[in-house]
Motif scaffolding. Structure first.
Motif, PDB file in Angstrom:
ATOM      1  N   PRO A 154       1.109  -1.091   0.050  1.00  0.00           N
ATOM      2  CA  PRO A 154       0.001   0.151   0.025  1.00  0.00           C
ATOM      3  C   PRO A 154       0.821   1.240  -0.038  1.00  0.00           C
ATOM      4  O   PRO A 154       0.462   2.472  -0.704  1.00  0.00           O
ATOM      5  CB  PRO A 154      -0.853   0.000   1.278  1.00  0.00           C
ATOM      6  N   SER A 155       2.105   1.272   0.666  1.00  0.00           N
ATOM      7  CA  SER A 155       2.772   2.417   0.550  1.00  0.00           C
ATOM      8  C   SER A 155       3.468   2.847  -0.683  1.00  0.00           C
ATOM      9  O   SER A 155       4.022   3.976  -0.880  1.00  0.00           O
ATOM     10  CB  SER A 155       3.881   2.339   1.800  1.00  0.00           C
ATOM     11  N   ILE A 156       3.543   1.862  -1.565  1.00  0.00           N
ATOM     12  CA  ILE A 156       4.080   2.218  -2.770  1.00  0.00           C
ATOM     13  C   ILE A 156       3.187   2.222  -3.863  1.00  0.00           C
ATOM     14  O   ILE A 156       2.324   1.353  -4.219  1.00  0.00           O
ATOM     15  CB  ILE A 156       5.172   1.276  -3.289  1.00  0.00           C
ATOM     16  N   LYS A 157       2.676   3.765  -4.371  1.00  0.00           N
ATOM     17  CA  LYS A 157       1.657   3.977  -5.239  1.00  0.00           C
ATOM     18  C   LYS A 157       2.192   4.283  -6.613  1.00  0.00           C
ATOM     19  O   LYS A 157       1.230   4.491  -7.534  1.00  0.00           O
ATOM     20  CB  LYS A 157       0.880   4.916  -4.752  1.00  0.00           C
ATOM     21  N   THR A 158       3.583   4.319  -7.122  1.00  0.00           N
ATOM     22  CA  THR A 158       4.065   4.650  -8.156  1.00  0.00           C
ATOM     23  C   THR A 158       5.120   3.771  -8.449  1.00  0.00           C
ATOM     24  O   THR A 158       5.813   3.422  -7.687  1.00  0.00           O
ATOM     25  CB  THR A 158       4.544   6.311  -8.340  1.00  0.00           C
ATOM     26  N   PRO A 159       5.297   3.620  -9.737  1.00  0.00           N
ATOM     27  CA  PRO A 159       6.617   2.633 -10.017  1.00  0.00           C
ATOM     28  C   PRO A 159       7.908   3.286  -9.629  1.00  0.00           C
ATOM     29  O   PRO A 159       8.676   2.365  -9.306  1.00  0.00           O
ATOM     30  CB  PRO A 159       6.438   2.724 -11.618  1.00  0.00           C
ATOM     31  N   GLN A 160       8.030   4.599  -9.293  1.00  0.00           N
ATOM     32  CA  GLN A 160       9.294   5.181  -8.968  1.00  0.00           C
ATOM     33  C   GLN A 160       9.587   4.672  -7.451  1.00  0.00           C
ATOM     34  O   GLN A 160      10.697   4.582  -7.117  1.00  0.00           O
ATOM     35  CB  GLN A 160       9.446   6.782  -9.192  1.00  0.00           C
ATOM     36  N   GLY A 161       8.411   4.434  -6.700  1.00  0.00           N
ATOM     37  CA  GLY A 161       8.555   3.991  -5.510  1.00  0.00           C
ATOM     38  C   GLY A 161       9.356   2.614  -5.326  1.00  0.00           C
ATOM     39  O   GLY A 161       9.682   2.332  -4.182  1.00  0.00           O
ATOM     40  N   LEU A 162       9.548   2.103  -6.338  1.00  0.00           N
ATOM     41  CA  LEU A 162      10.091   0.669  -6.363  1.00  0.00           C
ATOM     42  C   LEU A 162      11.399   0.533  -6.296  1.00  0.00           C
ATOM     43  O   LEU A 162      12.150  -0.515  -6.089  1.00  0.00           O
ATOM     44  CB  LEU A 162       9.486  -0.345  -7.444  1.00  0.00           C
ATOM     45  N   LYS A 163      12.001   1.670  -6.555  1.00  0.00           N
ATOM     46  CA  LYS A 163      13.442   1.981  -6.933  1.00  0.00           C
ATOM     47  C   LYS A 163      14.265   1.505  -5.447  1.00  0.00           C
ATOM     48  O   LYS A 163      14.001   1.981  -4.407  1.00  0.00           O
ATOM     49  CB  LYS A 163      14.017   3.300  -7.264  1.00  0.00           C
ATOM     50  N   GLY A 164      15.131   0.328  -5.882  1.00  0.00           N
ATOM     51  CA  GLY A 164      15.984  -0.048  -4.337  1.00  0.00           C
ATOM     52  C   GLY A 164      15.175  -0.907  -3.718  1.00  0.00           C
ATOM     53  O   GLY A 164      15.763  -1.686  -2.764  1.00  0.00           O
ATOM     54  N   LYS A 165      13.971  -1.486  -4.213  1.00  0.00           N
ATOM     55  CA  LYS A 165      13.154  -2.395  -3.257  1.00  0.00           C
ATOM     56  C   LYS A 165      13.349  -3.730  -3.979  1.00  0.00           C
ATOM     57  O   LYS A 165      13.832  -3.885  -5.051  1.00  0.00           O
ATOM     58  CB  LYS A 165      11.561  -1.740  -3.285  1.00  0.00           C
ATOM     59  N   ALA A 166      12.993  -4.749  -3.116  1.00  0.00           N
ATOM     60  CA  ALA A 166      12.913  -6.213  -3.724  1.00  0.00           C
ATOM     61  C   ALA A 166      11.680  -6.619  -4.298  1.00  0.00           C
ATOM     62  O   ALA A 166      10.475  -5.973  -3.702  1.00  0.00           O
ATOM     63  CB  ALA A 166      13.295  -7.096  -2.552  1.00  0.00           C
ATOM     64  N   VAL A 167      11.590  -7.181  -5.509  1.00  0.00           N
ATOM     65  CA  VAL A 167      10.181  -7.571  -6.005  1.00  0.00           C
ATOM     66  C   VAL A 167      10.386  -9.138  -6.300  1.00  0.00           C
ATOM     67  O   VAL A 167      11.269  -9.643  -6.224  1.00  0.00           O
ATOM     68  CB  VAL A 167       9.896  -6.834  -7.469  1.00  0.00           C
ATOM     69  N   ALA A 168       9.196  -9.865  -6.091  1.00  0.00           N
ATOM     70  CA  ALA A 168       9.175 -11.413  -6.077  1.00  0.00           C
ATOM     71  C   ALA A 168       8.859 -11.991  -7.375  1.00  0.00           C
ATOM     72  O   ALA A 168       7.776 -11.527  -7.883  1.00  0.00           O
ATOM     73  CB  ALA A 168       8.393 -11.660  -4.842  1.00  0.00           C
ATOM     74  N   ILE A 169       9.365 -12.980  -7.646  1.00  0.00           N
ATOM     75  CA  ILE A 169       8.964 -14.112  -8.637  1.00  0.00           C
ATOM     76  C   ILE A 169       9.005 -15.614  -8.117  1.00  0.00           C
ATOM     77  O   ILE A 169       9.313 -15.686  -6.733  1.00  0.00           O
ATOM     78  CB  ILE A 169      10.184 -13.931  -9.901  1.00  0.00           C
ATOM     79  N   SER A 170       8.664 -16.323  -8.801  1.00  0.00           N
ATOM     80  CA  SER A 170       8.495 -17.869  -8.136  1.00  0.00           C
ATOM     81  C   SER A 170       9.982 -18.598  -8.329  1.00  0.00           C
ATOM     82  O   SER A 170      10.653 -18.859  -7.428  1.00  0.00           O
ATOM     83  CB  SER A 170       7.558 -18.636  -9.123  1.00  0.00           C
ATOM     84  N   LYS A 171      10.502 -18.391  -9.598  1.00  0.00           N
ATOM     85  CA  LYS A 171      11.905 -18.935  -9.979  1.00  0.00           C
ATOM     86  C   LYS A 171      12.475 -18.395 -11.112  1.00  0.00           C
ATOM     87  O   LYS A 171      11.638 -17.991 -11.950  1.00  0.00           O
ATOM     88  CB  LYS A 171      11.876 -20.566 -10.111  1.00  0.00           C
ATOM     89  N   SER A 172      14.043 -18.315 -11.136  1.00  0.00           N
ATOM     90  CA  SER A 172      14.489 -17.758 -12.325  1.00  0.00           C
ATOM     91  C   SER A 172      14.000 -18.359 -13.377  1.00  0.00           C
ATOM     92  O   SER A 172      13.944 -19.647 -13.501  1.00  0.00           O
ATOM     93  CB  SER A 172      16.086 -17.728 -11.877  1.00  0.00           C
ATOM     94  N   GLY A 173      13.598 -17.712 -14.433  1.00  0.00           N
ATOM     95  CA  GLY A 173      13.438 -18.382 -15.728  1.00  0.00           C
ATOM     96  C   GLY A 173      12.017 -18.854 -15.754  1.00  0.00           C
ATOM     97  O   GLY A 173      11.479 -19.252 -17.069  1.00  0.00           O
ATOM     98  N   SER A 174      11.094 -18.190 -14.988  1.00  0.00           N
ATOM     99  CA  SER A 174       9.853 -18.735 -14.861  1.00  0.00           C
ATOM    100  C   SER A 174       8.876 -17.702 -15.630  1.00  0.00           C
ATOM    101  O   SER A 174       9.488 -16.921 -16.106  1.00  0.00           O
ATOM    102  CB  SER A 174       9.077 -19.003 -13.468  1.00  0.00           C
ATOM    103  N   SER A 175       7.639 -17.918 -15.806  1.00  0.00           N
ATOM    104  CA  SER A 175       6.598 -17.085 -16.353  1.00  0.00           C
ATOM    105  C   SER A 175       6.629 -15.665 -15.641  1.00  0.00           C
ATOM    106  O   SER A 175       6.551 -14.779 -16.074  1.00  0.00           O
ATOM    107  CB  SER A 175       5.402 -17.716 -16.566  1.00  0.00           C
ATOM    108  N   THR A 176       6.517 -15.972 -14.218  1.00  0.00           N
ATOM    109  CA  THR A 176       6.579 -14.849 -13.555  1.00  0.00           C
ATOM    110  C   THR A 176       7.955 -13.884 -13.537  1.00  0.00           C
ATOM    111  O   THR A 176       7.964 -12.639 -13.185  1.00  0.00           O
ATOM    112  CB  THR A 176       6.345 -15.191 -11.844  1.00  0.00           C
ATOM    113  N   ASP A 177       9.000 -14.462 -13.811  1.00  0.00           N
ATOM    114  CA  ASP A 177      10.286 -13.773 -13.908  1.00  0.00           C
ATOM    115  C   ASP A 177      10.057 -12.995 -15.389  1.00  0.00           C
ATOM    116  O   ASP A 177      10.444 -11.579 -15.384  1.00  0.00           O
ATOM    117  CB  ASP A 177      11.552 -14.756 -14.142  1.00  0.00           C
ATOM    118  N   ALA A 178       9.584 -13.575 -16.159  1.00  0.00           N
ATOM    119  CA  ALA A 178       9.625 -12.796 -17.561  1.00  0.00           C
ATOM    120  C   ALA A 178       8.560 -11.702 -17.261  1.00  0.00           C
ATOM    121  O   ALA A 178       8.811 -10.497 -17.927  1.00  0.00           O
ATOM    122  CB  ALA A 178       8.928 -13.856 -18.653  1.00  0.00           C
TER     123      ALA A 178
END
Length: 347
Positions: A129-153
């Protein structure tokens, strides 16, 4: 006289008993014969999300059995591991992320897509909720399932669309399936992830922010497919045809079975059919009705784009065309024969 009547009574009783046992034995033999006539097939699904339920639905409704298949559904948490299972011949077919098949083919493995179930991104890019714009993601961690997965892409595509560099602006962390990623976000370990419907709707209702609804982008992308190996098709052509008949009939059936589709999702993901009724209804309308094609051909445009993306980090991908990753011959024959069209005719 009484003795005679007693003898007749006993004879009648024993004949009745014999008849019961004979009937039961006959019925048991019929059941056994029917079971033996079914071909055992192992099928994996690489997620329990809302875009991965077609195989389980087909099994629940007895559609595989109708076409002579005794299907065992095996849940494998990621597309990468599901691809490994097919390569190792631990499973015969899989409902899997297209990216996992593409990566395996580039690596020289014997995998092939025979149907495209979801040919666009099924995700929403969700942030805390505290991040409302894409720029707010800079320096933050985002999650995928595994490297090379559809979530990664998908998460890389979302970040690029939002003018962020996935390799510089954020940390991409492999966390696991959708449930695990949402839990990690709730615990504050990550700031954003991609979720498919209806979990993305549930997250939105909890106050999480939608940075990008990828389902609205109308970008061809081979997300969910039915895959197998070319060697299995060659060795088991009729089984493969029957499996695809069951898949296309499951598509035709689920599009007319709102109640059964939602019940399958509820059982697989422990949704509350009453409390979550609104998002389950929206999932059915937006995902099942609008995103699954009646004739589920893979998207060659989407696969071509995916090969181009892989080529950036793996030059080997430049040696492959989209056509090298698919075999649509069975699906084309089912369409030309009128089999698929007949599934949609009034009965």
């Amino acid at each position: 006289m009484k003795l005679k009547h007693l003898s007749l009574s006993l004879l009648t009783f024993f004949l009745c008993i014999l008849g019961v046992f004979c009937t039961a034995s006959y019925q048991a033999q019929n059941v056994a014969a029917t079971f033996q006539a079914l071909t055992s097939v192992k099928v994996c699904t690489s997620s329990n999300s809302g875009n991965q339920l077609l195989v389980q639905y087909a099994k629940n409704k007895g559609i595989f059995q109708k076409y002579g298949l005794n299907v065992e559904v095996i849940s494998i948490e990621s597309g990468t591991e599901a691809a490994v299972a097919m390569i190792a011949k631990s499973v015969n077919f899989c409902q899997i992320a297209g990216s996992s098949v593409i990566n395996a083919v580039i690596a020289g493995e014997d995998l092939v897509m025979i149907a495209g179930i979801f040919n666009q991104y099924p995700y929403a890019f969700i942030s805390v909720p505290s991040i409302k714009t894409p720029q707010g993601l800079k320096g933050k961690a985002v999650a995928i399932s595994k490297s090379g997965s559809s979530t990664d892409a998908a998460i890389r595509a979302a970040l690029k669309y939002l003018k962020l560099n996935p390799d510089k602006d954020v940390e991409i962390a492999a966390v696991g399936g959708e449930g695990e990623r949402l839990q990690a976000m709730e615990a504050g370990r990550i700031s954003a992830t991609v979720l498919s419907f209806p979990l993305s709707l549930k997250a939105k209702n909890k106050g999480y922010h939608t940075l990008l609804d990828m389902t609205t982008l109308d970008i061809p992308y081979q997300h969910t497919v039915i895959a197998t190996t070319r060697s299995y098709i060659k060795a088991n052509p009729q089984v493969t045809v029957n499996f695809m008949k069951a898949i296309v009939e499951a598509i035709a059936t689920i599009k007319k079975d709102r109640k059964g589709a939602i019940a399958t999702l509820v059982r697989a993901n422990k949704y509350d059919p009453k409390a979550d009724a609104a998002i389950l209804e929206e999932w059915y309308d937006t995902t099942i009705q609008k995103k699954i094609a009646k004739v589920p051909y893979p998207t060659l445009k989407g696969i071509t784009k995916m090969l181009g993306d892989v080529k950036v980090t793996n030059p080997q991908a430049s040696k492959f065309k989209a056509e090298d990753t698919v075999d649509i011959s069975i699906l084309r024959n089912l369409e030309k024969s009128g089999f698929i069209n007949n599934l949609y005719k009034p009965k």
